[in-house]
Design an enzyme around this catalytic site. Structure first.
Site, PDB file in Angstrom:
ATOM      1  N   ASP A 222      68.398  47.442  39.663  1.00  0.00           N
ATOM      2  CA  ASP A 222      69.706  46.933  40.079  1.00  0.00           C
ATOM      3  C   ASP A 222      70.783  48.000  39.921  1.00  0.00           C
ATOM      4  O   ASP A 222      70.682  48.864  39.049  1.00  0.00           O
ATOM      5  CB  ASP A 222      70.043  45.686  39.244  1.00  0.00           C
ATOM      6  CG  ASP A 222      71.144  44.845  39.872  1.00  0.00           C
ATOM      7  OD1 ASP A 222      71.449  45.038  41.070  1.00  0.00           O
ATOM      8  OD2 ASP A 222      71.699  43.993  39.158  1.00  0.00           O
TER       9      ASP A 222
ATOM     10  N   ASN B  13      68.158  37.977  48.743  1.00  0.00           N
ATOM     11  CA  ASN B  13      68.888  39.127  49.280  1.00  0.00           C
ATOM     12  C   ASN B  13      69.187  39.019  50.783  1.00  0.00           C
ATOM     13  O   ASN B  13      69.987  39.791  51.320  1.00  0.00           O
ATOM     14  CB  ASN B  13      68.161  40.449  48.971  1.00  0.00           C
ATOM     15  CG  ASN B  13      68.231  40.863  47.511  1.00  0.00           C
ATOM     16  OD1 ASN B  13      67.320  41.479  46.970  1.00  0.00           O
ATOM     17  ND2 ASN B  13      69.343  40.538  46.835  1.00  0.00           N
TER      18      ASN B  13
HETATM   19  C1  IPE Z   1      67.780  41.395  41.970  1.00  0.00           C
HETATM   20  O1  IPE Z   1      69.011  42.018  42.083  1.00  0.00           O
HETATM   21  C2  IPE Z   1      66.921  41.747  43.133  1.00  0.00           C
HETATM   22  C3  IPE Z   1      66.470  43.132  43.243  1.00  0.00           C
HETATM   23  C4  IPE Z   1      66.671  44.068  42.367  1.00  0.00           C
HETATM   24  C5  IPE Z   1      65.717  43.444  44.437  1.00  0.00           C
HETATM   25  P1  IPE Z   1      70.279  41.292  42.727  1.00  0.00           P
HETATM   26  O2  IPE Z   1      71.406  42.276  42.669  1.00  0.00           O
HETATM   27  O3  IPE Z   1      69.937  40.731  44.048  1.00  0.00           O
HETATM   28  O4  IPE Z   1      70.519  40.071  41.725  1.00  0.00           O
HETATM   29  P2  IPE Z   1      71.840  39.253  41.387  1.00  0.00           P
HETATM   30  O5  IPE Z   1      72.412  38.808  42.690  1.00  0.00           O
HETATM   31  O6  IPE Z   1      72.757  40.177  40.678  1.00  0.00           O
HETATM   32  O7  IPE Z   1      71.381  38.130  40.529  1.00  0.00           O
HETATM   33  C1  IPE Z   2      69.599  46.541  43.786  1.00  0.00           C
HETATM   34  O1  IPE Z   2      70.891  47.052  43.874  1.00  0.00           O
HETATM   35  C2  IPE Z   2      68.829  46.701  45.072  1.00  0.00           C
HETATM   36  C3  IPE Z   2      68.635  45.455  45.838  1.00  0.00           C
HETATM   37  C4  IPE Z   2      68.970  44.256  45.415  1.00  0.00           C
HETATM   38  C5  IPE Z   2      68.035  45.583  47.145  1.00  0.00           C
HETATM   39  P1  IPE Z   2      72.104  46.175  44.369  1.00  0.00           P
HETATM   40  O2  IPE Z   2      72.253  46.343  45.834  1.00  0.00           O
HETATM   41  O3  IPE Z   2      71.969  44.758  43.925  1.00  0.00           O
HETATM   42  O4  IPE Z   2      73.305  46.863  43.622  1.00  0.00           O
HETATM   43  P2  IPE Z   2      74.589  46.162  42.992  1.00  0.00           P
HETATM   44  O5  IPE Z   2      74.095  45.107  42.049  1.00  0.00           O
HETATM   45  O6  IPE Z   2      75.366  45.578  44.133  1.00  0.00           O
HETATM   46  O7  IPE Z   2      75.295  47.271  42.307  1.00  0.00           O
HETATM   47 MG    MG Z   3      72.564  43.776  42.271  1.00  0.00          MG
END
Ligand code: IPE
Ligand code: IPE
Ligand code: MG
Length: 241
Positions: free
Chosen positions: A18, A66
């Site tokens: 993340d 997502n």
């Molecule tokens: C979890 O991260 C999913 C992945 C790392 C692919 P998200 O960024 O989607 O999760 P939330 O929305 O913060 O819970």
């Molecule tokens: C994790 O990084 C990757 C995916 C969920 C695909 P994020 O895209 O959730 O990054 P933040 O949480 O917005 O920083």
């Molecule tokens: Mg995230």
């Protein structure tokens, strides 16, 4: 299975990668740039696993939730996954990594699905390390899909409902051939599971680290593994003397 775990280290590490978006934002750049930087880290962490005694690495690449992101981000991620598979396939094959995908493939486009199938087939004989990529994966969705198959087996007379126990459902999960994770790491400072490996992580250790995923390098990974080594897992029992 290679069975080369170091004494006391986790055999199966699962990672919620993340913080890609925030990494890009901090630089005033589009979120996709963060995802690209994140993909580079994946290469580094996968490469490090055999030396660090990790036999199984499972990474959360895209959740069933997502899809709520903008169409631009979703399609950018999908094309990044296609490019990742195309550009990494040879390296993964040569470094002895067996690749598997978990999650619901049906919602993914046909070209990506073909690439996933071929990478799995191509690396099926590798035994040095096991990389599992969770793509369109959600723990609840996985349990729902597993339950549906289980119910069909009951309806078809292949499974006796009275024989169902806590070892039955895991045989229907996407992870049926994998051991449960010993350690789940989440980067970027968020302390939540976000629907990742719900059933499988019942007794996993958790490590939440503040580093954003594109900054999570081999040294940071090794440091988290060392901390795991000093933890004491009880599985509901008491300490042995
Ligand atoms: C979890 O991260 C999913 C992945 C790392 C692919 P998200 O960024 O989607 O999760 P939330 O929305 O913060 O819970
Ligand atoms: C994790 O990084 C990757 C995916 C969920 C695909 P994020 O895209 O959730 O990054 P933040 O949480 O917005 O920083
Ligand atoms: Mg995230």
């Amino acid at each position: 299975m290679s069975g080369n775990s170091h004494e006391g280290g986790p055999r199966h590490v699962a990672v919620i990668m993340d913080g890609n978006g925030r990494w890009a934002q901090q630089r005033g750049r589009p979120r996709l740039l963060g995802h690209r930087a994140g993909a580079k880290r994946v290469r580094e962490i996968v490469e490090a696993c055999p030396d660090l005694g990790v036999d199984y690495l499972t990474i959360f690449a895209f959740s069933t939730e997502n899809w709520k992101r903008t169409q631009e981000e979703v399609s950018g991620l999908m094309s990044l996954f296609r490019r990742y598979i195309q550009s990494e396939a040879q390296t993964l094959l040569e470094q002895g990594t067996r690749v598997r995908f978990i999650g619901d493939r049906l919602r993914l486009d046909a070209k990506l699905r073909r690439l996933m199938d071929s990478l799995e087939a191509m690396t099926a004989h590798n035994t040095r390390c096991n990389l599992t990529i969770a793509l369109n994966y959600g723990g609840r969705d996985e349990v729902a899909r597993a339950t549906k198959r289980l119910a069909h087996d009951v309806a078809d007379g292949k499974l006796d409902p009275d024989a169902i126990c806590d070892e039955t459902l895991p045989r229907y999960l996407d992870t049926c051939v994998l051991p449960d994770p010993d350690l789940v790491i989440r980067t970027s400072g968020e302390a939540r599971i976000s629907n990742f490996l719900l059933w499988q992580s019942a007794y996993a250790e958790y490590e939440f680290v503040d580093t954003l995923w594109p900054d999570f390098d081999r040294a940071a990974f090794a440091a988290v593994l060392r901390r795991y080594g000093s933890r004491e897992r009880r599985f509901g029992g008491v300490l042995s003397a």
